[in-house]
Design a protein around this motif. Structure first.
Motif, PDB file in Angstrom:
ATOM      1  N   LEU A  82      -9.968  52.673 -19.810  1.00 13.58           N
ATOM      2  CA  LEU A  82      -9.294  53.940 -20.020  1.00 13.58           C
ATOM      3  C   LEU A  82      -8.134  53.479 -21.106  1.00 13.58           C
ATOM      4  CD1 LEU A  82      -8.921  55.275 -16.448  1.00 13.58           C
ATOM      5  CD2 LEU A  82     -10.354  56.106 -18.462  1.00 13.58           C
ATOM      6  N   SER A 130      -8.310  51.632 -23.622  1.00 14.34           N
ATOM      7  CA  SER A 130      -8.845  51.332 -24.615  1.00 14.34           C
ATOM      8  C   SER A 130      -9.458  52.665 -25.285  1.00 14.34           C
ATOM      9  CB  SER A 130     -10.193  50.387 -24.437  1.00 14.34           C
ATOM     10  OG  SER A 130      -9.594  49.004 -23.902  1.00 14.34           O
ATOM     11  N   GLU A 131      -9.928  53.457 -24.222  1.00 21.02           N
ATOM     12  CA  GLU A 131     -10.446  54.843 -24.863  1.00 21.02           C
ATOM     13  C   GLU A 131      -9.450  55.714 -25.319  1.00 21.02           C
ATOM     14  OE1 GLU A 131     -14.144  54.595 -21.574  1.00 21.02           O
ATOM     15  OE2 GLU A 131     -12.464  56.093 -21.445  1.00 21.02           O
ATOM     16  N   GLN A 132      -8.359  55.727 -24.225  1.00 15.77           N
ATOM     17  CA  GLN A 132      -7.554  56.730 -24.971  1.00 15.77           C
ATOM     18  C   GLN A 132      -5.878  56.622 -25.196  1.00 15.77           C
ATOM     19  OE1 GLN A 132      -6.933  58.747 -20.955  1.00 15.77           O
ATOM     20  NE2 GLN A 132      -9.087  58.925 -20.628  1.00 15.77           N
ATOM     21  N   GLY A 133      -5.927  55.166 -25.232  1.00 12.96           N
ATOM     22  CA  GLY A 133      -4.562  54.844 -25.298  1.00 12.96           C
ATOM     23  C   GLY A 133      -3.562  54.615 -24.157  1.00 12.96           C
ATOM     24  N   ALA A 170      -1.506  58.196 -23.225  1.00 17.47           N
ATOM     25  CA  ALA A 170      -2.359  59.066 -22.689  1.00 17.47           C
ATOM     26  C   ALA A 170      -3.140  58.754 -21.412  1.00 17.47           C
ATOM     27  CB  ALA A 170      -3.519  59.509 -24.005  1.00 17.47           C
ATOM     28  N   THR A 171      -3.053  57.712 -20.748  1.00 21.54           N
ATOM     29  CA  THR A 171      -3.557  57.460 -19.544  1.00 21.54           C
ATOM     30  C   THR A 171      -2.587  57.531 -18.617  1.00 21.54           C
ATOM     31  OG1 THR A 171      -5.182  55.723 -20.713  1.00 21.54           O
ATOM     32  CG2 THR A 171      -4.951  55.765 -18.357  1.00 21.54           C
ATOM     33  N   GLN A 229      -4.952  59.070 -13.162  1.00 16.63           N
ATOM     34  CA  GLN A 229      -6.242  58.944 -13.743  1.00 16.63           C
ATOM     35  C   GLN A 229      -6.750  57.311 -13.424  1.00 16.63           C
ATOM     36  OE1 GLN A 229      -5.576  59.650 -17.908  1.00 16.63           O
ATOM     37  NE2 GLN A 229      -7.743  60.530 -18.309  1.00 16.63           N
TER      38      GLN A 229
END
Lengths: 218, 218
Positions: free
Chosen positions: B34, B36-39, B42-43, B47
């Motif tokens: 997560l 890596s995907e969104q920073g 933002a996580t 989540q």
DNA sequence: ATTTTATTGGCAGTCACTGACAATAAACTG
DNA sequence: CAGTTTATTGTCAGTGACTGCCAATAAAAT
């Protein structure tokens, strides 16, 4: 459009970087004192702000999070040490240079800052968040260290061996400093301990710099 | 009172350390993906918890804060490397030992973990909080490094020169790793890059270990 | 089934930190 | 001095990480 030069300034001028630095340093001193007295978790942002005479909002404008309040004080001494290293003549032994240029000040006006700095570093051994901030600060110094080494050897500062040596130097300095913290735990900060510390610093650095950088395969 | 030996256990047994380790690792993988995907910012903790199939409350029971969710994954590979160093015979050259014992695994079951680890370390260059956590993790490795050196030389692991050398080694490894991150930025993780990385690791360590510890004044 | 112990989840609360906007300060202009 | 412009500060409401507390449930033994 013709460049008329610097437009005549209007309105309130922005604060100088120097002023900003000073205010951050002032806040930092209060924060460090509070952290030392009550611990990190027990010290609230509101408390730091009140002690510093600013609103909590402006506190958070100066510092991104609580732990970074220690930054100005710590970087102050780190910078001082980097300055000493910058003035290190290529032909003189490091220990010798330190003895002549690095005077651990105990009765100067900044003596209380020195004590505060040691207090913070001592805190970092019990407060993981502070340790993290401390390590990040130290890592920033590696760039400058690499430049010092680069200037001495001619090897570009972003070359791998130079960065390795800079990081190794930095780590050696860290250990020597932690050792000082440990030594001054019982007997307090004595001039004698500071002198021994200076020798430890010289030992640690010379341990790393004994070998010239860049002589391996690149 | 007579010691009757271990009292017969009643009630639900506590989970084994192994189970706990596994669950933390599982959560860690989700968190890293997560991040890596969104920073990082933002996580949310919620989540991570949802993705891991646990409640947010138990997430915070496993990890003290968000950034430490990367710990299990990172320490996994750090531990692997320390194991390699532990098996380093005193008479063999380090580069040679690494070539034989340190196989950067790309097509093993843990290959996706390797990629995840590199992704995290890459993240630490943009997310200061992650960098801080990363540096703290690395510093923990210094103790083990000191023990390895101590075992090779007979000098006690808490002696100053040993700790200096351990810290220097650790720093050298860090730089070599960051260099790998930088190299794989464009071309991705190629077997070739991993092999070069292994040589860089050997270079960096031998740079530090060229001089035997403990031969200076103590 | 019941008892016993360990873990989990739900809920409310605290506190670090942010965005938006009003208020004030420090310059200059007429 | 009153008015204008720009930079900084304060106020307030809100978000989200994290904690304490207690109920609910799981996993063992009797």
């Amino acid at each position: 459009m013709v460049d008329r030069g610097p437009a005549p300034r209007r309105g309130r001028p922005p604060v100088s970087d120097e002023q900003r630095r000073r205010q951050r340093l002032a806040i930092s001193r209060h924060a460090v004192r509070l952290f030392s007295e009550q611990g990190l978790a027990a010290t609230s942002g509101e408390q730091i702000a009140r002690a510093s005479g600013v609103s909590e909002r402006t506190l958070w404008r100066h510092f991104p999070h609580k732990e970074s309040c220690v930054e100005p004080l710590l970087t102050k001494t780190i910078d001082a040490f980097r300055t000493v290293l910058h003035a290190w003549p290529p032909d003189v032994d490091l220990a010798e240079h330190l003895r002549s240029a690095y005077q651990p000040v105990l009765n100067s006006p900044s003596a209380t800052d020195v004590e505060a700095v040691l207090a913070v570093i001592r805190l970092t051994h019990d407060e993981p968040a502070l340790r993290a901030a401390y390590l990040v600060l130290r890592e920033r110094a590696e760039d400058t260290l690499a430049e010092v080494l680069s200037a001495r050897t001619g090897v570009p500062s972003d070359a791998l061996p130079v960065r390795v040596e800079a990081a190794a130097m930095n780590a050696a300095l860290k250990v020597a400093t932690d050792d000082l913290i440990h030594e001054t735990a019982e007997s307090g900060i004595t001039p004698d301990a500071l002198l021994r510390h200076r020798e430890h610093l010289a030992d640690a650095i010379s341990f790393v710099t004994r070998r010239a950088p860049g002589d391996g395969r690149d």
